[in-house]
Design a protein around this motif. Sequence first.
Motif, PDB file in Angstrom:
ATOM      1  N   PRO A   1      46.634  41.822  56.616  1.00  0.00           N
ATOM      2  CA  PRO A   1      45.632  42.709  57.219  1.00  0.00           C
ATOM      3  C   PRO A   1      44.507  41.913  57.869  1.00  0.00           C
ATOM      4  O   PRO A   1      44.025  42.274  58.946  1.00  0.00           O
ATOM      5  N   GLU A   2      44.117  40.808  57.233  1.00  0.00           N
ATOM      6  CA  GLU A   2      43.029  39.994  57.793  1.00  0.00           C
ATOM      7  C   GLU A   2      43.456  39.383  59.124  1.00  0.00           C
ATOM      8  O   GLU A   2      42.632  39.218  60.033  1.00  0.00           O
ATOM      9  N   GLY A   3      44.743  39.053  59.230  1.00  0.00           N
ATOM     10  CA  GLY A   3      45.259  38.526  60.488  1.00  0.00           C
ATOM     11  C   GLY A   3      45.208  39.576  61.595  1.00  0.00           C
ATOM     12  O   GLY A   3      44.874  39.268  62.750  1.00  0.00           O
ATOM     13  N   VAL A   4      45.525  40.814  61.250  1.00  0.00           N
ATOM     14  CA  VAL A   4      45.449  41.912  62.229  1.00  0.00           C
ATOM     15  C   VAL A   4      44.013  42.057  62.712  1.00  0.00           C
ATOM     16  O   VAL A   4      43.736  42.179  63.916  1.00  0.00           O
ATOM     17  N   SER A   5      43.109  42.017  61.750  1.00  0.00           N
ATOM     18  CA  SER A   5      41.698  42.187  62.065  1.00  0.00           C
ATOM     19  C   SER A   5      41.205  41.051  62.969  1.00  0.00           C
ATOM     20  O   SER A   5      40.501  41.274  63.969  1.00  0.00           O
ATOM     21  N   LEU A   6      41.616  39.820  62.654  1.00  0.00           N
ATOM     22  CA  LEU A   6      41.222  38.671  63.476  1.00  0.00           C
ATOM     23  C   LEU A   6      41.792  38.795  64.892  1.00  0.00           C
ATOM     24  O   LEU A   6      41.089  38.557  65.887  1.00  0.00           O
TER      25      LEU A   6
ATOM     26  N   GLU B   1      43.929  51.501  54.844  1.00  0.00           N
ATOM     27  CA  GLU B   1      43.133  50.363  55.295  1.00  0.00           C
ATOM     28  C   GLU B   1      43.363  50.273  56.787  1.00  0.00           C
ATOM     29  O   GLU B   1      44.516  50.340  57.244  1.00  0.00           O
ATOM     30  N   VAL B   2      42.291  50.139  57.547  1.00  0.00           N
ATOM     31  CA  VAL B   2      42.387  50.188  59.008  1.00  0.00           C
ATOM     32  C   VAL B   2      41.553  49.064  59.614  1.00  0.00           C
ATOM     33  O   VAL B   2      40.412  48.852  59.205  1.00  0.00           O
ATOM     34  N   ALA B   3      42.137  48.373  60.570  1.00  0.00           N
ATOM     35  CA  ALA B   3      41.373  47.385  61.342  1.00  0.00           C
ATOM     36  C   ALA B   3      40.880  48.053  62.616  1.00  0.00           C
ATOM     37  O   ALA B   3      41.676  48.604  63.381  1.00  0.00           O
ATOM     38  N   LEU B   4      39.564  48.025  62.823  1.00  0.00           N
ATOM     39  CA  LEU B   4      38.989  48.607  64.034  1.00  0.00           C
ATOM     40  C   LEU B   4      39.103  47.604  65.186  1.00  0.00           C
ATOM     41  O   LEU B   4      39.271  46.403  64.959  1.00  0.00           O
ATOM     42  N   PRO B   5      38.990  48.082  66.426  1.00  0.00           N
ATOM     43  CA  PRO B   5      39.090  47.174  67.573  1.00  0.00           C
ATOM     44  C   PRO B   5      38.119  46.002  67.506  1.00  0.00           C
ATOM     45  O   PRO B   5      38.425  44.932  68.014  1.00  0.00           O
ATOM     46  N   ASP B   6      36.966  46.172  66.865  1.00  0.00           N
ATOM     47  CA  ASP B   6      36.023  45.047  66.793  1.00  0.00           C
ATOM     48  C   ASP B   6      36.329  44.112  65.624  1.00  0.00           C
ATOM     49  O   ASP B   6      35.580  43.177  65.363  1.00  0.00           O
ATOM     50  N   GLY B   7      37.429  44.382  64.907  1.00  0.00           N
ATOM     51  CA  GLY B   7      37.831  43.507  63.820  1.00  0.00           C
ATOM     52  C   GLY B   7      37.348  43.931  62.450  1.00  0.00           C
ATOM     53  O   GLY B   7      37.778  43.385  61.429  1.00  0.00           O
ATOM     54  N   THR B   8      36.483  44.940  62.381  1.00  0.00           N
ATOM     55  CA  THR B   8      36.062  45.465  61.079  1.00  0.00           C
ATOM     56  C   THR B   8      37.285  45.940  60.304  1.00  0.00           C
ATOM     57  O   THR B   8      38.111  46.673  60.843  1.00  0.00           O
ATOM     58  N   LEU B   9      37.409  45.518  59.056  1.00  0.00           N
ATOM     59  CA  LEU B   9      38.522  45.984  58.234  1.00  0.00           C
ATOM     60  C   LEU B   9      37.976  47.036  57.257  1.00  0.00           C
ATOM     61  O   LEU B   9      37.196  46.724  56.368  1.00  0.00           O
ATOM     62  N   LEU B  10      38.362  48.282  57.482  1.00  0.00           N
ATOM     63  CA  LEU B  10      37.903  49.388  56.625  1.00  0.00           C
ATOM     64  C   LEU B  10      38.902  49.543  55.488  1.00  0.00           C
ATOM     65  O   LEU B  10      40.044  49.941  55.708  1.00  0.00           O
ATOM     66  N   THR B  11      38.473  49.251  54.267  1.00  0.00           N
ATOM     67  CA  THR B  11      39.382  49.365  53.132  1.00  0.00           C
ATOM     68  C   THR B  11      39.053  50.645  52.369  1.00  0.00           C
ATOM     69  O   THR B  11      38.048  50.737  51.695  1.00  0.00           O
ATOM     70  N   MET B  12      39.910  51.636  52.557  1.00  0.00           N
ATOM     71  CA  MET B  12      39.676  52.974  51.988  1.00  0.00           C
ATOM     72  C   MET B  12      40.936  53.388  51.246  1.00  0.00           C
ATOM     73  O   MET B  12      41.511  54.427  51.518  1.00  0.00           O
ATOM     74  N   LEU B  13      41.360  52.512  50.320  1.00  0.00           N
ATOM     75  CA  LEU B  13      42.651  52.727  49.658  1.00  0.00           C
ATOM     76  C   LEU B  13      42.501  53.587  48.404  1.00  0.00           C
ATOM     77  O   LEU B  13      42.882  53.185  47.293  1.00  0.00           O
ATOM     78  N   ASP B  14      41.957  54.771  48.587  1.00  0.00           N
ATOM     79  CA  ASP B  14      41.755  55.686  47.462  1.00  0.00           C
ATOM     80  C   ASP B  14      43.088  56.076  46.826  1.00  0.00           C
ATOM     81  O   ASP B  14      44.109  56.138  47.494  1.00  0.00           O
TER      82      ASP B  14
ATOM     83  N   VAL C   1      43.968  50.149  63.827  1.00  0.00           N
ATOM     84  CA  VAL C   1      45.324  49.759  63.434  1.00  0.00           C
ATOM     85  C   VAL C   1      45.446  49.851  61.915  1.00  0.00           C
ATOM     86  O   VAL C   1      44.705  49.196  61.183  1.00  0.00           O
ATOM     87  N   ILE C   2      46.357  50.696  61.459  1.00  0.00           N
ATOM     88  CA  ILE C   2      46.572  50.872  60.027  1.00  0.00           C
ATOM     89  C   ILE C   2      47.265  49.625  59.480  1.00  0.00           C
ATOM     90  O   ILE C   2      48.310  49.217  60.003  1.00  0.00           O
ATOM     91  N   THR C   3      46.684  49.028  58.442  1.00  0.00           N
ATOM     92  CA  THR C   3      47.279  47.813  57.872  1.00  0.00           C
ATOM     93  C   THR C   3      47.869  48.060  56.481  1.00  0.00           C
ATOM     94  O   THR C   3      48.848  47.431  56.104  1.00  0.00           O
TER      95      THR C   3
END
Lengths: 468, 468
Positions: B50-55, B168-181, B205-207
């Motif tokens: 996921p971090e790679g997607v975000s980067l 968990e979603v990577a936003l276009p600006d690279g923010t990784l939103l971790t919402m794994l409820d 992008v859903i990771t």
Amino acid sequence: MNLDSLLGELRLGLGDAAVLCGDELHGRALADWSGIAAAAPSALLQPSSPEGVSLALRLCERHGQRVVVSGGLTGLAGGANPQAGEVVLSLSKLTRIEPIDEVGGTIVVQAGVTLQQLHEHVMAFGWSFPLDLGARGSCQLGGNAATNAGGNRVVRFGMMREQVLGLEVALPDGTLLTMLDRVVKNNAGFDLKHLFIGSEGTLGVITRLSLALVPLALSSQTVLCALPSFDAATRLLQRARQRLPGLSSFELMWDNYFQAALDAVGATPPLTGRYPVYALIETLGADEPTSAVGVESLLEACIEDGTVDDAVIAQSLDQAQSLWEIREAIGELLSKFKPHVAFDVSVPLSHMGGFVEAAIADLETRYPDLQHLCFGHLGDCNLHLLSGPCRDDAQMLEIEELIYAAVGRAGGSISAEHGIGVVKRPFLHHSRDEAQIALMGRLKHALDPAGILNAGRVFESFPGAHSV
Amino acid sequence: MNLDSLLGELRLGLGDAAVLCGDELHGRALADWSGIAAAAPSALLQPSSPEGVSLALRLCERHGQRVVVSGGLTGLAGGANPQAGEVVLSLSKLTRIEPIDEVGGTIVVQAGVTLQQLHEHVMAFGWSFPLDLGARGSCQLGGNAATNAGGNRVVRFGMMREQVLGLEVALPDGTLLTMLDRVVKNNAGFDLKHLFIGSEGTLGVITRLSLALVPLALSSQTVLCALPSFDAATRLLQRARQRLPGLSSFELMWDNYFQAALDAVGATPPLTGRYPVYALIETLGADEPTSAVGVESLLEACIEDGTVDDAVIAQSLDQAQSLWEIREAIGELLSKFKPHVAFDVSVPLSHMGGFVEAAIADLETRYPDLQHLCFGHLGDCNLHLLSGPCRDDAQMLEIEELIYAAVGRAGGSISAEHGIGVVKRPFLHHSRDEAQIALMGRLKHALDPAGILNAGRVFESFPGAHSV
């Protein structure tokens, strides 16, 4: 711009009777059930159509006037309480129910229709609306959607979100989005209704709803089970989900809650002996013999292998109701233990047993003079905890901080079904991190750039929002 | 900024093996199942975390580089097909399945895990994942969520949206939103996951996904019913929903489809005689005797009052499968009638009978040389219609315009479950008005101000988006 000129425009657009201020507000209920004090608003608007709501918003936005949306006022999070300088926008005059679609089982209603009015209306046509909660007589369907209401039957039917096929929403700039879809499957672009469901009126005002109905249940089974442990309850839940497709409720009561509830309603214990936890199970649907066979065979197997210690199957609707009264004694208990802290949290099922054990032990050590009662909708991971009577506000805040932090550490939600409003805003960070709260703010800014709508609810308002 | 400097930064950040371009792209499948031609992309990125997607997103956004997200490439709307100048961001290396939560019935997986891998994995623990569709062996769970996939069991379990507890979603600006409820009830502020489900990769992008499982079904019943009319089918659906809480599929086949399907798979007709419509019903759950009793008593009552003319209950898994083969013959029919137009629309149930009658009559008059076959998931208002073999592209476009306009007039959706992508973008206005499409654009701008992500999918891109 001043308030008088705005009120003049509103009177012109909505009619004099729809704009109340000054003495006309005297004696009107404007506060919700949270117990938080409400400020006197600048005015109360009661438009009688979606177009009226849209016009009211457009005029308020143009004047930079803050607006608070008001439904049935049964919320528990203080979100609908007016703050100083706000105008109240009431949906109470939007009470139209459009003709039911008896073939598809759908109906369109205006936002001010109460949940109970809908129940009664559709039942006459052989349909039912599965959402149900204690406030049914007063809560309005617009508010149910804006707060994504829950209740006792979520394990089968889902939350209010799952009942909504479409919405009509007035945006802060007055745009009226009419998205009253009547179909279950719809992937025609973004499904915009989800933006408004559960956002507590901060992004737009719901004016109409298209709702999915389910055929009236032919029968119902209600069972109370006494269980040897929390772990046994999770096993029973899994088996009930597997063997009873009609499973509609799975409520858990810890013994401390169960005894206090029996006492509060003056009920005869339905089971002899005391047990660590009790499960109240309900199934809906199928004809009587078919569903009875399923419930009985499940119980037999569970008693045989020790998952269930004892059980009583309601033999009549009266008996079913008296079992439900124990679960619903929370109303009495809330009055009895005032002032109290009442929690509405979610904790993942695999952590819930340990969470409750540790939380209750911690609370009993720190606050030995208080009662700490625990029950919940086990099927939905939703836990309610009541601590009281409290000494003062400081003690209440201490208990809140203690429990919400523990919920956060357990990966849970500080609000399962009641929402954030203003009451739980200080604790939101335990369930949502900075990036998530920042994105909520970005959405707020995209839909309500002037920041006029339900400002300060859910999260801190950004600068720019102000009142006239 | 140029492409080489971006690729250099990407290689540095993701490793050389994760950045392919030029000849390295040779022979790689990059187009989805829509049949639309894909352009050669500037590069293919295959981050393994996921971090790679975000980067990757952060670097692309900084360079103003357009990105198209790529999952299992089983989409039918052309959304994943690279356009000239785009970089492909593949999720195929994100294949980790985290340990299952056997108590709560939840699991966290990375976006590149296929639907079938998940099915097989959780079945070994006594759980199942209710979403199922033909592309199960290739489609990836991230794509299932991004497109809000449907399938045959929506009437019981809902779409993919209803199976997702958290993302968990990577936003276009690279923010990784971790919402794994991992909890069902969660009203802690806006439920941000709904923004990304069904938005076809245009907002983030859903990771990773946190998914809700259901206990494995103990039994299954499959029945094929011959019906005297479409109206009878809607009555049967309502009764089946009322009397069979385990109802998991309710598929309808019009006679023209049924005969063509029997022919295509070379099957012996399971019922004697011909009827206007046929319903294929499946129930899941409960033990064998309990669910058999329910199905038999429903059929008896319906045959007695003429709602059902004839029926066959599958007596074995083999027989059940051969009934399902008729329904699933659509695969063969799609090949047989090439080139064709295949529709995936929703129409409110109360209008569906009339809609099909009018549409088929209109199509047969205008295009007497083509076959027009009709079937659908009646329980979800989802209708599939196949017209072919077509003469040329112009004829196909004519048929699309005709049917989509009729769907719009009937208050239906031009895409029930397949999404919009690029293929259905010209028709979106039949289901969504200007204000709704404008709000989609506002959300796009709020989350992807540079317009780099899946630009031009779902709706027209706004100016500002460009490629290096």
